[in-house]
Design an enzyme around this catalytic site. Structure first.
Site, PDB file in Angstrom:
ATOM      1  N   ASP A 199     -83.649  24.776  23.792  1.00  0.00           N
ATOM      2  CA  ASP A 199     -82.641  25.191  22.673  1.00  0.00           C
ATOM      3  C   ASP A 199     -81.256  25.281  23.056  1.00  0.00           C
ATOM      4  OD1 ASP A 199     -83.550  25.844  19.393  1.00  0.00           O
ATOM      5  OD2 ASP A 199     -81.340  25.905  19.965  1.00  0.00           O
TER       6      ASP A 199
ATOM      7  N   ASP B 115     -78.833  22.057  26.476  1.00  0.00           N
ATOM      8  CA  ASP B 115     -78.600  20.945  25.686  1.00  0.00           C
ATOM      9  C   ASP B 115     -79.956  20.018  26.214  1.00  0.00           C
ATOM     10  OD1 ASP B 115     -77.847  17.876  25.582  1.00  0.00           O
ATOM     11  OD2 ASP B 115     -77.109  18.908  23.872  1.00  0.00           O
ATOM     12  N   ALA B 116     -80.797  19.438  25.037  1.00  0.00           N
ATOM     13  CA  ALA B 116     -82.239  18.700  25.485  1.00  0.00           C
ATOM     14  C   ALA B 116     -81.572  17.635  26.230  1.00  0.00           C
ATOM     15  CB  ALA B 116     -82.620  18.558  24.265  1.00  0.00           C
TER      16      ALA B 116
ATOM     17  N   HIS C   8     -95.718  23.315  11.531  1.00  0.00           N
ATOM     18  CA  HIS C   8     -95.949  23.610  12.814  1.00  0.00           C
ATOM     19  C   HIS C   8     -97.222  23.341  13.406  1.00  0.00           C
ATOM     20  CE1 HIS C   8     -92.088  25.743  11.904  1.00  0.00           C
ATOM     21  NE2 HIS C   8     -91.643  25.140  12.987  1.00  0.00           N
TER      22      HIS C   8
ATOM     23  N   ASP D  78     -86.870  29.048  17.163  1.00  0.00           N
ATOM     24  CA  ASP D  78     -87.541  29.940  16.494  1.00  0.00           C
ATOM     25  C   ASP D  78     -88.908  30.552  17.130  1.00  0.00           C
ATOM     26  OD1 ASP D  78     -89.523  27.851  15.252  1.00  0.00           O
ATOM     27  OD2 ASP D  78     -87.971  27.326  13.762  1.00  0.00           O
TER      28      ASP D  78
ATOM     29  N   ASP E 167     -88.859  19.238  18.110  1.00  0.00           N
ATOM     30  CA  ASP E 167     -88.715  20.112  16.991  1.00  0.00           C
ATOM     31  C   ASP E 167     -87.296  20.651  16.852  1.00  0.00           C
ATOM     32  OD1 ASP E 167     -89.198  21.836  14.985  1.00  0.00           O
ATOM     33  OD2 ASP E 167     -89.911  23.370  16.157  1.00  0.00           O
TER      34      ASP E 167
END
Length: 187
Positions: free
Chosen positions: A81, A113-114, A32, A61, A130
């Site tokens: 996300d 949704d991206a 990360h 996360d 990510d």
């Protein structure tokens, strides 16, 4: 959405989505920190003095978000996300690990949704992918020409894209394909 398993055995903290390891607390910073801090530093050098806007695709996360927020000059950070349960986990059960990143007033969370989010996204200095490794057509489409063009459009001139893709050692052909697709998208 996803089958989520948080492994807390033997003092371990690890997250699995659909059986795939997403992170292990023991070494997640090795992933990360460079994924988020290096692009933020580069974007800052390209736009000195300007407050930075960061976009994280995936990363529910909150661990890449934690790293982005460490960088001076980040004024706004968006996390997109598609799984609200992963986002909830990031904001609650993983809050100590991600340093309560989702509670920072600079953060905007989008349970979407991206691909859809990218259609209207503009003006970002840093875009961090990510994402989980794709297993279906929908997942693979985020590594396609149309998505990379949308990512380019989401970035300001001089903006920086950081992408978690595939291993150049284990999947050299796939790695090369992603590189060629990025080039075709003008990246």
């Amino acid at each position: 959405m996803s089958h989520i398993f948080l492994d807390r055995r033997d003092g371990r903290l690890a997250l699995y989505l659909n059986g795939d390891l997403q992170f292990d607390q023991r070494d997640e910073r090795l992933y990360h920190e460079p994924l988020a801090l290096i692009p933020a530093a580069l974007a800052s050098r390209r736009a000195p003095g300007r407050p930075l806007r960061a976009l994280i695709l995936g990363g529910g996360d909150g661990l890449a978000l934690r790293e982005v927020l460490r960088f001076p000059g980040v004024a706004e950070a968006h996390v997109v996300d598609r799984d609200p349960e992963v986002l909830r986990l990031g904001a609650e059960a993983l809050a100590d690990l991600n340093h309560r990143a989702f509670h920072d007033p600079r953060v905007r969370v989008h349970a979407r949704d991206a691909r859809r989010f990218l259609r209207g996204a503009r003006g970002f200095d840093v875009l961090i992918c990510d994402l989980t490794y794709p297993r279906d057509r929908a997942g693979f489409s985020l590594f396609g020409l149309a998505s990379f063009r949308r990512m380019r459009a989401a970035l300001r001139p001089g903006g920086v894209l950081a992408l978690n893709a595939v291993s150049p050692e284990l999947t050299a052909q796939a790695f090369g394909c992603i590189g060629m697709t990025l080039g075709a998208a003008g990246m």
